[in-house]
Structure formats: C-alpha cells, structure tokens
Design a protein around this motif. Structure first.
Motif, short mmCIF file in Angstrom:
data_model
loop_
_atom_site.label_atom_id
_atom_site.label_comp_id
_atom_site.label_asym_id
_atom_site.label_seq_id
_atom_site.Cartn_x
_atom_site.Cartn_y
_atom_site.Cartn_z
N THR A 150 15.69 -12.48 7.64
CA THR A 150 14.62 -11.52 7.37
C THR A 150 15.12 -10.11 7.63
OG1 THR A 150 13.03 -13.17 8.12
CG2 THR A 150 12.23 -10.92 7.89
N SER A 151 14.94 -9.22 6.68
CA SER A 151 15.40 -7.84 6.85
C SER A 151 14.29 -7.01 7.50
CB SER A 151 15.76 -7.24 5.49
OG SER A 151 14.58 -7.09 4.70
N ASN A 152 14.68 -5.86 8.03
CA ASN A 152 13.69 -4.95 8.61
C ASN A 152 12.67 -4.51 7.57
OD1 ASN A 152 14.77 -5.00 11.19
ND2 ASN A 152 16.11 -3.24 10.83
N LYS A 153 13.14 -4.38 6.32
CA LYS A 153 12.24 -3.95 5.25
C LYS A 153 11.17 -5.00 4.99
CE LYS A 153 12.50 -1.71 0.72
NZ LYS A 153 13.39 -1.30 -0.40
N GLN A 154 11.57 -6.30 5.00
CA GLN A 154 10.61 -7.38 4.81
C GLN A 154 9.63 -7.47 5.98
OE1 GLN A 154 13.70 -10.36 4.29
NE2 GLN A 154 13.00 -10.75 2.19
N ILE A 155 10.14 -7.26 7.20
CA ILE A 155 9.27 -7.28 8.38
C ILE A 155 8.24 -6.16 8.29
CG2 ILE A 155 9.23 -6.92 10.89
CD1 ILE A 155 12.05 -8.21 10.94
N LEU A 156 8.68 -4.98 7.85
CA LEU A 156 7.76 -3.85 7.70
C LEU A 156 6.68 -4.16 6.67
CD1 LEU A 156 6.88 -0.90 8.14
CD2 LEU A 156 8.53 -0.24 6.38
N ARG A 157 7.09 -4.74 5.54
CA ARG A 157 6.13 -5.05 4.48
C ARG A 157 5.03 -5.98 4.99
NH1 ARG A 157 9.33 -7.49 0.92
NH2 ARG A 157 10.15 -5.50 0.17
N LYS A 158 5.44 -7.00 5.76
CA LYS A 158 4.45 -7.94 6.29
C LYS A 158 3.61 -7.29 7.39
CE LYS A 158 3.97 -12.81 7.17
NZ LYS A 158 2.96 -12.84 6.12
N ALA A 159 4.24 -6.43 8.19
CA ALA A 159 3.51 -5.75 9.26
C ALA A 159 2.44 -4.84 8.70
CB ALA A 159 4.49 -4.95 10.12
N LEU A 160 2.73 -4.15 7.59
CA LEU A 160 1.74 -3.26 6.98
C LEU A 160 0.49 -4.03 6.54
CD1 LEU A 160 4.07 -0.96 4.83
CD2 LEU A 160 2.86 -0.36 6.94
N GLU A 161 0.69 -5.30 6.18
CA GLU A 161 -0.44 -6.13 5.75
C GLU A 161 -1.20 -6.73 6.93
OE1 GLU A 161 1.33 -9.12 3.36
OE2 GLU A 161 2.02 -7.74 1.78
N ASP A 162 -0.45 -7.23 7.94
CA ASP A 162 -1.07 -8.06 8.98
C ASP A 162 -1.48 -7.32 10.24
OD1 ASP A 162 -0.62 -10.09 7.25
OD2 ASP A 162 1.12 -10.91 8.29
N VAL A 163 -0.73 -6.30 10.62
CA VAL A 163 -1.02 -5.63 11.89
C VAL A 163 -2.42 -5.02 11.94
CG1 VAL A 163 -0.36 -3.69 13.37
CG2 VAL A 163 1.38 -5.26 12.50
N PRO A 164 -2.89 -4.35 10.86
CA PRO A 164 -4.25 -3.78 10.93
C PRO A 164 -5.34 -4.84 11.13
CG PRO A 164 -3.01 -2.76 9.15
CD PRO A 164 -2.20 -3.91 9.63
N LEU A 165 -5.03 -6.11 10.85
CA LEU A 165 -6.01 -7.18 11.01
C LEU A 165 -5.95 -7.83 12.38
CD1 LEU A 165 -5.41 -8.93 7.55
CD2 LEU A 165 -7.12 -7.18 8.11
N SER A 166 -4.94 -7.49 13.16
CA SER A 166 -4.73 -8.14 14.45
C SER A 166 -5.13 -7.21 15.59
CB SER A 166 -3.25 -8.52 14.59
OG SER A 166 -2.99 -9.03 15.87
N THR A 167 -5.67 -7.82 16.68
CA THR A 167 -6.04 -7.00 17.84
C THR A 167 -4.83 -6.69 18.72
OG1 THR A 167 -6.60 -9.02 19.04
CG2 THR A 167 -8.41 -7.84 17.95
#
Length: 686
Positions: free
Chosen positions: A360-377
């Motif tokens: 997993t690249s940092n770019k892929q991690i960022l892409r997923k983080a942009l989607e999931d982090v705002p939904l997580s506490t």
C-alpha cells in the motif's frame, strides 16, 4: 521518521510547522505502534470497508508472578513490614528535595530535635501546610499536625515575614482578611512543633518535602505517601485520588474554599497506616492505575453506561484475580465506547504487531483516509517511508549535517582587531547579546579575529544585527556568520523560525544582570501591554540563570510594540537588547543535545558517506514534501475542533537512537491549530 528529519527538512515541512503549535519529544521504541497501543489487551482485528478495526477487551492476569511487575512490589516486595521499612533513607530524602542537616541550602533551618532511634512502634504524626506566594517565595500561612488517632494537635494560621504577592486562595484557602489579625510567626510554629513531637516521632505527609522546606525545619524520619504508593517513571498519585480510592473519603472538594490542611494531614496519615497494616501485596491488588484511568475517563466520556459496565468488570476481575494488567490505549478507547480506525502499512494480529506486505502506498492510504476518517470518531493514519530512506548510513549523514549546521548557526566571527586588543572587552560586549559557549582568537589571518559560539540562536543573530560595523575594543569590526554551503539558506531559515507558530508573540531579551530574579523582572516589565508569561532560563550545570529571558505576549502586535519599548532601555544599569524569538524551548533543548554530542566516525569515513548521501537526500527531500502535502490534504478535510496529533516515532540504529517528535493542535475555522498560553509555561527551556 524522527525529530532529526523534522529539523533537517524544516523548510519542507511547511504545513506541519505552520499549523501545529504544541511540540514534544518522544522516546524512540523498537515497536512504536505496540508501545502506542500498550500491553494487556486482547486485540481482535477485522478488515472492514472502513479499514482495519479493533475490538478490545480487558484481560485479567491471573499469574501471581505478574504481580512482581507492579512498581509497589518492585520497591517493597510482597511481605508485610513494619513502619521503619517505609521511612525514606537519607539518599531518598536528598533525591526528593528534603531539608538535610549540614546542607548549604538549609542554612538557618531548625532541627525538630527528634533524634531518638526509630522502631516499628514509634508514633506517627500527620503534617500538612498551606503556603502563599510572597516576594521571598512560598511561605507558610497555615500548619496542621494530627496524631496517630487523627486528633488535631495543631491548626494555626501564620503571618509571613514578607508581603504576600498571591494568596493562592483556590488551593490554600487563605485570604487577606484571614491573615490580617494573625500575630503568629514561623518561629512560633517551629517552637511549638519541637515541643509537640516526641523524640522518636515519624512525620507523615504527601510531598512532605515542600512542607518542611516552607517550615524551614529538618526532621530525620519521614514517610511520604506520594512516594509510598509508587508508580512507574517518577509519576505520583494525587492525595485526593488516593483518599477516594483507598479510604473512600472525599477531600479537597471544589465546593470548599481551598484545601483544608487538617483534612489533608489526616488523609496522608490514614493512607500510611493502611499501607503498613495491609502490606504492599494488598495495595498492589487494588490496581490503582486502572482505577485512575477509569476516573479520568469519567471526566471526558459521556458514556455512563460503558463506564458503569467497565467498573463492574474491573471489580469482578479484582475479586477473581490477584492482579490486573495496566490498561492500554485501546482499552481506554473501549471504555469511551469507541472503536478506532487504523489505516496504514502495518497490521495487528491477536498476539502483537507485525510488518505486513508493503504494497500500500502513502497515496492510497491518503485516498482511503479522506473517505473514512471524517466518518470515524477516532482514527490512526500511518504514513511510511521506504527502507531506503532510513538506512543507518543515511541517518548518520543527516545527523552530522544537522549538527554541523546548528553549530554554524550558533557561531559568529568578529574582527579585525588590533594586535594588542583586549579579549575581555570583546567578551563583555558580545556577552550582552546572550550566553556564550566559547570564545577563541583566530590567528591565521593578517589581523586577529574572534570566533564566538553562543548557547542560543537569538544571541548569535542579535550579535550580527547589532554589532556588525560597531566599534568594539577600539576597532571598527565586521560580524559575520560562517560561509558554508549549508549556510547559504540561513537567512531564509531565520525568517521562517521567526514566523514559526511556536514563536508567535514571543520575544528574546538579553543584557540582564545575573542578580535579577524572576519577580524583579516582572516588576520591570509590568508596564508592557498584554504580557502573559516571563521565563528566565537557567544553566543546567550551575543552576544559575543566564543573562537573558523570554517574554510571551497575547498577540504578535503586542510583542512588536514591546520590542520598541525594550530595545535601548536600561534595567539596573544594564542596557537591554531584544529581538523576536527564534528557537522555542523544545528546539532549544534539541539544539543543546545536538551541539553537545560528538560524531563517532572518523573524518575520512564520514566525508565519503556524506558524498554518497547527496542523491539519497534529494530523493528524501521530495518524499518529505509529499508527506507534508498528504497531511495537509487530510487536515483540511477534518471537522473543526478535531484534536490532531502527528507522531514521528524516532529511530534506532547502529549510530545511536534518534528521539521522536510529537506535534499537537486542535483544528479551528482559520485552518490552523488553536493555541493556549499554558503551552508556553510547559516549554521547559532549561
């Protein structure tokens, strides 16, 4: 990555250094994520659409051998002992700041006269004092003494010798009105205590060293409950918590006006009696660390049901098992009803953390983080550099480059001087800019120059700005910094350090008389608008303050106005010099460490490695810039009032450990971290 990376690529970390105001050092760990999560929890990972989630449950440790890990057992053993086993030794008293007979710091102190041999039948007495701040420092304003049965033998208000600057009513309970009619002085209290205490008395108190220092009395046999209930890494339980957890008593209630010294003395005495009667094993079984964690979570979590369930679980395991493991970070999240989201290149199995396939690249991690982090506490996002960027040779080269650059930034050359010039006159003039590390004469030139290395960046920069072109020791001199390839961007770096969010509203003042105290400076600078905090750094070697201080203002405009007032003004016959701060307390400590450490390699070998470093360093510079951009993109997508912590875990290598770095802030509407003045107080310059 480590603290070294942050300061080596300081200009590349544009977003991190402009947004995150709070910075702190991390001790490097061989397994950083494991040390972050902690030990003692069953972790059950499962891959979901939101990444890797973890369910946590507390694990009771039923083996009696695990009780040995408790700091109380490590200190006292498992067996019950008499009270003399828990009194502080002379070395322990010295280490913890107790007044010692014959010590230069205790000149004029009074001995209690309790010089008889102690036994396990010696009487215990609880002692507690309340202090107010005066021009002299902390002075006693109330003293309480209770005997072994809890009977109050002494409860007296005391009039300080000097004027009270701050009554600290919130803690002391003392007001100006209360002290007005008081005639009792410290000498009266000393006399009464000497009469009340039998010759084999053992005094008990919580951080009793502070009370005895304020009383200016020396007592040979003490039990300190803040040390008796031992914790790891020098931490201490508060008296209020111990009284509630062990005695079931509420003390120091917020509804009351300050602390009650009689109540505190009695609580400390009863805690010592409990420890002696029950023994260390029974105390360890209470698992005070777990109870403290639950109490803290009760303050921050609104999930009362989860907290109640947790308390029941703890109580059941206390009944079923002799000892519990220390709660880990994931356990704490579980108590607050949260399951953390983890995105990164590492996975967690049921036994420990392990390195997974780095696909997993940092770019892929960022892409997923942009989607999931705002939904997580609560989310943990891990970006990683490839192994080619953390090799030992690369780290050694970076370390040497940073050390060399820091040394050059602290160094100036002044001259030319006449052959017969007075070096002491030069030292005196340049010393007005700040504390000097070393000063030597350069004789390789046609006329002599002076090489000066300062202890702080502000001093070196101030010398260049003020003394270049000035007349010193009878010569009109030039003041310059070393000219090296690494110093070509020095002016840019200095400007960025001035604008660093940690230095906002902070100015550096030099030229102070060394006899000045903090309270004297507060009086001198009291007219300055919006002054929040004054800090007078001390020399680590001799404990004396340097001839400089730092002033923190509420905003940058007030700091600019203060600079105009201070520059050129005179305090106690000394002309002051001032400028914007460059190095926060955190950076100052790190510079000191880097400057003091010596390279372990020979010059020839190191030169070869530095030559090999250039290509790798250029690639690493690009990766660091990308990393900063990734974090900026993620930061911008977060909701306001989100607590954000960025951790550089630190590095272990054959060339030594590189400490880690933490950055913390709360996102606000302006796109930068909210700050607090408390941060400045915790900088710890010395």
């Amino acid at each position: 990555m480590s603290q070294l990376h942050f300061y080596k690529f300081y200009l590349q970390f544009r977003h991190l250094r402009k947004v995150f105001q709070h910075r702190f050092t991390l001790t490097p760990s061989t397994n950083f994520l494991a040390s972050l999560y902690g030990e003692g929890a069953n972790r059950k990972p499962r891959t979901t659409a939101q990444g890797i989630l973890f369910d946590m449950t507390f694990t009771a440790v039923s083996k009696s051998s695990d009780l040995q890990c408790d700091p109380i057992i490590q200190k006292y053993g498992l067996e019950k002992q008499g009270l003399t086993s828990y009194t502080l030794t002379l070395d322990e008293q010295k280490k913890n700041g107790y007044p010692i007979k014959g010590s230069p710091q205790c000149k004029g102190f009074i001995c209690t006269g309790c010089d008889q041999q102690r036994t396990d039948s010696s009487p215990l007495f609880g002692l507690d004092c309340e202090m107010c701040l005066t021009a002299k420092g902390n002075e006693v304003t109330r003293v309480s003494l209770v005997d072994a049965q809890g009977q109050c033998l002494l409860n007296e208000l005391v009039k300080p010798e000097t004027a009270v600057v701050n009554y600290r009513t919130r803690f002391s309970g003392i007001t100006k009105k209360m002290l007005l009619p008081v005639k009792t002085r410290l000498s009266d209290i000393q006399t009464r205590l000497k009469k009340l205490l039998p010759r084999d008395a053992v005094l008990v108190g919580h951080s009793l060293n502070c009370d005895l220092q304020a009383l200016e009395m020396i007592h040979p046999s003490v039990i300190d409950t803040s040390l008796l209930f031992a914790r790891n890494e020098g931490q201490r339980f508060k008296l209020k918590f111990l009284a509630k957890a062990i005695l079931g008593k509420e003390i120091q209630c917020e509804k009351k006006l300050g602390h009650d010294s009689t109540e505190d003395a009695r609580a400390a005495l009863e805690l010592a009696q409990f420890f002696i009667e029950q023994g260390p094993a029974k105390v360890a079984e209470l698992n005070l660390e777990m109870l403290l964690t639950t109490e803290k979570l009760a303050e921050v979590s609104g999930n009362k049901a989860a907290l109640q369930s947790q308390r029941c679980r703890i109580q059941k395991q206390l009944n079923d098992s002799p000892h519990l493991a220390k709660p880990c970070f994931l356990d704490c999240l579980h108590v607050t009803g949260q399951n953390p989201l983890l995105l990164g290149r590492q996975e967690l199995d049921s036994s420990d953390l392990r390195q997974s396939n780095l696909s997993t690249s940092n770019k892929q991690i960022l892409r997923k983080a942009l989607e999931d982090v705002p939904l997580s506490t609560f989310s943990i996002i891990q970006f990683s550099l490839g192994p080619e960027y953390i090799g030992s040779h690369l780290l050694a080269g970076l370390c040497e480059k940073v050390r060399s650059k820091l040394t050059d930034m602290l160094t100036i050359y002044a001259g030319p001087f006449e052959d017969s010039f007075c070096l002491k006159a030069v030292e005196k003039e340049f010393g007005k800019c700040g504390p000097i590390q070393s000063l030597t004469v350069v004789t390789e030139t046609y006329q002599p120059y002076v090489h000066i290395q300062y202890k702080v960046l502000e001093a070196a920069q101030l010398a260049v700005e003020i003394l270049n072109g000035a007349e010193v020791a009878g010569s009109c001199i030039k003041v310059t910094k070393p000219v090296t390839a690494a110093m070509l961007d020095c002016d840019v770096l200095i400007k960025e350090l001035e604008l660093d969010v940690e230095n906002e509203g902070v100015i550096y003042v030099a030229g102070l008389k060394k006899s000045l105290r903090e309270i004297d400076l507060y009086k001198e600078f009291s007219q300055l608008k919006d002054l929040e905090t004054l800090f007078l750094p001390k020399d680590l070697q001799n404990g004396k303050h340097r001839n400089c201080c730092f002033l923190k203002f509420q905003n940058s405009q007030s700091a600019v106005e203060a600079l105009e007032v201070i520059n050129g003004c005179t305090v106690k016959g000394r002309k002051l010099r001032s400028r914007h701060a460059l190095a926060s307390g955190h950076l100052w400590r790190w510079i000191s460490q880097m400057s003091d450490s010596n390279g372990k390699q020979g010059r020839h070998t190191l030169f070869e490695k530095l030559e090999q470093l250039s290509d790798s360093e250029q690639d690493l510079r690009k990766e660091v810039k990308k990393l900063d951009q990734h974090i900026e993109k993620l930061y911008r997508r977060l909701q306001n009032n989100t607590l954000c912590i960025v951790l550089f875990p630190g590095v272990h290598s054959m060339h030594g450990s590189q400490s880690g770095l933490g950055l913390m802030g709360i996102k606000d509407d302006r796109g930068r971290s909210a700050c607090s003045t408390a941060k400045f107080l915790s900088k710890g310059f010395c």
